[in-house]
Write a protein that holds these residues in place. Structure first.
Motif, short mmCIF file in Angstrom:
data_model
loop_
_atom_site.label_atom_id
_atom_site.label_comp_id
_atom_site.label_asym_id
_atom_site.label_seq_id
_atom_site.Cartn_x
_atom_site.Cartn_y
_atom_site.Cartn_z
N ALA A 203 -65.64 -11.61 3.04
CA ALA A 203 -67.06 -11.32 3.19
C ALA A 203 -67.29 -10.22 4.23
O ALA A 203 -68.13 -9.33 4.05
N GLN A 204 -66.51 -10.27 5.34
CA GLN A 204 -66.66 -9.29 6.41
C GLN A 204 -65.67 -8.14 6.28
O GLN A 204 -65.76 -7.17 7.05
N GLU A 205 -64.72 -8.24 5.34
CA GLU A 205 -63.67 -7.21 5.19
C GLU A 205 -62.92 -7.03 6.50
O GLU A 205 -62.63 -5.90 6.93
N ARG A 206 -62.59 -8.15 7.14
CA ARG A 206 -61.92 -8.10 8.43
C ARG A 206 -60.77 -9.11 8.46
O ARG A 206 -60.75 -10.08 7.70
N LEU A 207 -59.83 -8.83 9.38
CA LEU A 207 -58.75 -9.77 9.66
C LEU A 207 -59.04 -10.44 11.00
O LEU A 207 -59.61 -9.83 11.91
N GLN A 208 -58.62 -11.68 11.10
CA GLN A 208 -58.73 -12.37 12.38
C GLN A 208 -57.44 -13.15 12.62
O GLN A 208 -56.79 -13.61 11.67
N ILE A 209 -57.09 -13.28 13.88
CA ILE A 209 -55.84 -13.95 14.23
C ILE A 209 -56.02 -15.45 14.09
O ILE A 209 -56.84 -16.05 14.79
N GLY A 210 -55.25 -16.05 13.19
CA GLY A 210 -55.32 -17.49 13.01
C GLY A 210 -54.36 -18.24 13.90
O GLY A 210 -54.65 -19.34 14.37
N CYS B 263 -54.92 -5.14 17.89
CA CYS B 263 -55.12 -4.24 16.75
C CYS B 263 -55.42 -5.00 15.47
O CYS B 263 -55.83 -4.38 14.46
N PHE B 264 -55.25 -6.31 15.46
CA PHE B 264 -55.53 -7.12 14.26
C PHE B 264 -56.83 -7.91 14.36
O PHE B 264 -57.55 -8.05 13.38
N ASP B 265 -57.13 -8.43 15.56
CA ASP B 265 -58.21 -9.40 15.68
C ASP B 265 -59.57 -8.77 15.42
O ASP B 265 -59.97 -7.81 16.11
N GLN B 266 -60.28 -9.29 14.42
CA GLN B 266 -61.62 -8.83 14.03
C GLN B 266 -61.65 -7.35 13.69
O GLN B 266 -62.70 -6.71 13.77
N ALA B 267 -60.51 -6.81 13.28
CA ALA B 267 -60.44 -5.39 12.94
C ALA B 267 -60.79 -5.20 11.47
O ALA B 267 -60.38 -6.00 10.62
N PRO B 268 -61.55 -4.13 11.15
CA PRO B 268 -61.77 -3.83 9.73
C PRO B 268 -60.43 -3.61 9.03
O PRO B 268 -59.48 -3.08 9.62
N VAL B 269 -60.36 -4.02 7.79
CA VAL B 269 -59.09 -3.96 7.07
C VAL B 269 -58.54 -2.54 7.05
O VAL B 269 -57.35 -2.32 7.29
N ALA C 22 -53.16 -2.54 6.49
CA ALA C 22 -54.22 -2.35 5.50
C ALA C 22 -53.68 -2.34 4.08
O ALA C 22 -54.26 -2.93 3.16
N GLU C 23 -52.52 -1.66 3.87
CA GLU C 23 -51.99 -1.56 2.50
C GLU C 23 -51.52 -2.92 1.97
O GLU C 23 -51.54 -3.16 0.76
N VAL C 24 -51.14 -3.82 2.87
CA VAL C 24 -50.72 -5.15 2.45
C VAL C 24 -51.91 -5.92 1.90
O VAL C 24 -51.82 -6.61 0.87
N VAL C 25 -53.06 -5.81 2.58
CA VAL C 25 -54.27 -6.50 2.13
C VAL C 25 -54.79 -5.87 0.85
O VAL C 25 -55.22 -6.57 -0.08
#
Length: 733
Positions: A250-257, A269-275, A281-284
């Motif tokens: 929904a947010q097109e973002r990654l967050q650290i789980g 560089c990952f937390d709440q960063a746009p994809v 990015a290419e993995v997503v």
């Protein structure tokens, strides 16, 4: 001795008689050592080391193994390569025909190359990258070389190539027959190790799957799930640290789980960063793994500063949809040591687990919202599935049904209040008339009033509203029922009925007298040509008194129905003539509306109470006049028909208007006592259609409405042509 060992012994046995005794002893010792080593990581270095030890003329030995992408070096002995050269050398891939090993693969025979040339020149045509590596490799070897390469075959399967490097001036002391025999033993040992490795890797995968599934099944929620999975995966890989990133579509973002063995600041560089701004990015976007060294230009500076040099980004997939990324960190060896074949199935399992946890959490949130809404409803709410098992009941339903426990999947038959129901006259309902039965049959109904008698003799009244629960294919999957207690309202209604019945009886006689004198005065004024204003006033007086008498008569009819004293006087009646009389009688009140009678014949005989049927037709026609616009057409149609129950002869009567129509939600209620459609003009007590229905049903007939908003209404009456055998309430001979 294992089966592969027996196979190698069988291969070696026929050729041993051609080999001198000393060499046989040396090679048998070496082959025995090979057979004792089943792990490829131990066997391959031991194989090439044995050749360098047993054959003094050799300077180096290389084992090339066949892979789907070409020949790749698996081990070498004889030369101490610098670490950077060793790493580059392991990346070489030779295609068929490239280099000495590729030529052996192409020809499937022993190939020898020798002369005053460097190792690079003796290799022939290879890629530019391999030429560079071979050049650096040749600097470690003598100038004058002799290369002997032999194919390795285990039965019909090509396993690889054994490349032996010696000095051109020194004899190799290996005859072609010797080399073929030894190559067969080597190939069998390699194949045995590969089979062992496949079994070992399969066991590792099973253990890894078991560990991951265990961590998934024991996780309490999503944070617990990702932390447990990351802990298990890091134990299965050579990675030093790692993180599990959750993708929010929904947010097109990654967050650290979850993260482990690395400072969370390095993962910024990952937390709440746009994809698109993320290092993975290419993995997503494409759902494919990326295993590479870390790069400053990819935003991985903080990771590099934390001592990480390489990463493996693996997508967590749920049926092709990326739910997250598994990020594993380590040194440069990670890029060659990571086992994608082992990890990708695990990542898919984790991806599905994350998707399922999300779905479960979403469903729980929606269920809580639904429960909040349902519990806030003052009316009782019940839901059941197609098999009549309860799936939801709010607190109001518990209280209204006087049930302490309405449990999930409780059969409706176990709820007495839903089965011991009667109509308002106290008659028991048939199973087909029960609220849930009607809804499961596909019916939608509103304000379906029923009563229940308690054990102490008291009565409780309910109003039911129900509808089927239909899936996207139109199949009924269940039903929903809402109901409320209308006992107090029903008592008020009864008191009102009793009061109106008494008032009607008291008003009937004086109103009849007023009407008689009003008619007399009107006739006298008309005979002597009195003042027109007086005549007009007396005309209005007589009309209003007649209207009041009709209202009183309707109230008296209601009281007679309630008392069971509604008498029907049956006689043969021509409905065509009766309908024409009703139309002629209503023309003065129709104004400029056109009244039409349509019939297929001049005579339709019916055995009925002519006075009561006239009352029905008058009510229907009067109702159509009240709700039709000026200059519109109102039609009454009569035609022969058959009763659906027994195909007995009947007459179908329809009265159609061009009014505004009646909404579907109100069509079932228009026949209720005192019901007036909201927002519709017109005078009356709301008894005309109620009495019409009761009269038609007492005759054994049916009455219903067909209407759509904005397209007018048609009231239909199906009347038996013969007198019904079973007389209705209040009927008599």
């Amino acid at each position: 001795m294992t089966e592969p060992q027996q196979e190698m012994a069988a291969i070696a046995q026929p050729t041993m008689r051609f080999i001198p005794t000393e060499r046989v002893r040396r090679w048998m010792q070496a082959s025995t050592a090979w057979l004792a080593l089943q792990e490829p990581e131990r066997l391959f270095p031991a194989l090439v080391a044995s050749f360098v030890e047993v054959v003094p003329a050799l300077r180096a030995a290389i084992l090339w193994l066949a892979t789907p992408s070409g020949l790749q070096p698996a081990a070498q002995a004889g030369l101490a390569m610098p670490s950077h050269l060793a790493a580059q050398w392991r990346q070489i891939k030779l295609r068929m025909g490239e280099g000495v090993a590729g030529l052996v693969w192409q020809r499937d025979t022993i190939v020898q190359q020798h002369g005053e040339h460097s190792y690079r020149e003796l290799q022939g045509l290879v890629s530019a990258q391999a030429q560079t590596i071979f050049q650096e490799w040749s600097d470690l070897l003598p100038r004058s070389l002799k290369i002997t390469a032999t194919p390795l075959r285990a039965g019909n399967q090509f396993v690889g190539v054994l490349e032996l490097i010696g000095v051109a001036t020194e004899p190799l002391e290996l005859e072609p027959d010797d080399l073929e025999m030894i190559a067969s033993i080597v190939a069998a040992a390699i194949r045995n190790a590969q089979l062992y490795d496949e079994i070992r890797r399969s066991n590792q995968r099973l253990k890894a799957f078991d560990a991951v599934v265990t961590s998934i099944s024991t996780a309490a929620d999503l944070p617990d799930l990702v932390q447990s999975v990351l802990t298990v995966v890091l134990e299965l890989t050579p990675a030093h640290s790692g993180a599990l990133l959750i993708f929010d579509p929904a947010q097109e973002r990654l967050q650290i789980g979850a993260w482990r063995a690395i400072d969370v600041a390095a993962l910024a560089c990952f937390d709440q960063a746009p994809v698109d701004a993320s290092p993975c990015a290419e993995v997503v976007r494409y759902g494919q793994p990326a295993i590479r060294p870390l790069l400053n230009e990819r935003g991985e500076t903080a990771l590099i500063a934390a001592g990480v040099t390489a990463a493996a980004y693996l997508p967590l997939l749920a049926g092709g949809t990326v739910t997250g990324v598994l990020a594993l960190f380590g040194d440069l060896d990670l890029t060659s040591q990571i086992d994608k074949d082992l990890l990708m199935p695990i990542c898919n399992q984790v991806g599905f687990a994350i998707a399922n946890v999300r779905l479960y959490e979403d469903s729980q949130r929606e269920r809580r919202k639904l429960n909040t809404v349902v519990e806030s409803i003052a009316e009782g709410v019940l839901l059941c599935d197609r098999y009549g098992r309860l799936t939801l009941a709010n607190q109001a339903a518990h209280e209204l049904l006087e049930q302490d426990n309405l449990s999930f999947e409780m059969p409706l038959a176990a709820i007495p209040d839903l089965y011991d129901l009667r109509d308002l006259d106290g008659n028991p309902l048939t199973p087909d008339d029960l609220p849930f039965t009607r809804a499961l049959r596909g019916n939608t109904f509103y304000d379906y009033r029923l009563m229940r008698r308690r054990a102490d003799g008291s009565e409780r009244f309910f109003s039911f509203t129900g509808a089927p629960a239909v899936n996207e294919k139109g199949d009924v999957e269940g039903a929903v029922i809402t109901f409320r207690d209308i006992t107090a309202n029903q008592k008020v209604q009864r008191a009102k009925d009793e009061f109106l019945a008494v008032a009607a009886h008291e008003l009937r006689s004086p109103l009849a007298a007023v009407r008689s004198y009003a008619d007399l005065l009107l006739r006298r004024e008309q005979q002597r040509d009195g003042d027109p204003r007086d005549i007009h006033g007396l005309t209005i007086l007589t009309q209003q008194v007649a209207h009041m008498l009709r209202l009183v008569d309707n109230l008296l009819d209601v009281s007679r129905l309630d008392a069971g004293q509604f008498d029907l006087q049956y006689q043969p009646t021509n409905l065509v003539m009766l309908a024409q009389q009703v139309i002629d009688q209503q023309r003065p009140s129709a104004g400029n509306r056109e009244l039409l009678l349509e019939t297929e014949t001049t005579e339709l005989l019916v055995v009925c109470d002519a006075v009561r049927i006239r009352q029905v037709l008058t009510n229907l026609l009067n109702n159509a006049i009240k709700y039709s616009p000026p200059d519109s057409v109102i039609s009454m149609r009569l035609r022969s028909a058959l009763l659906p129950a027994n195909s007995a002869p009947a007459v179908l009567i329809s009265v159609s208007d061009q009014g505004s129509g009646i909404p579907a939600s109100e069509q079932e209620r228009v026949f209720q006592r005192y019901y007036r459609s909201p927002g519709r003009r017109g005078e009356g007590l709301g008894l005309g259609l109620y009495l019409s229905r009761e009269i038609v049903q007492l005759h054994g007939g049916q009455i219903w409405i067909e209407s759509r908003e904005g397209q007018g209404s048609t009231f239909m009456v199906l009347l038996p042509a013969e007198r019904p055998r079973e007389m209705g309430v209040g009927s008599r001979e």
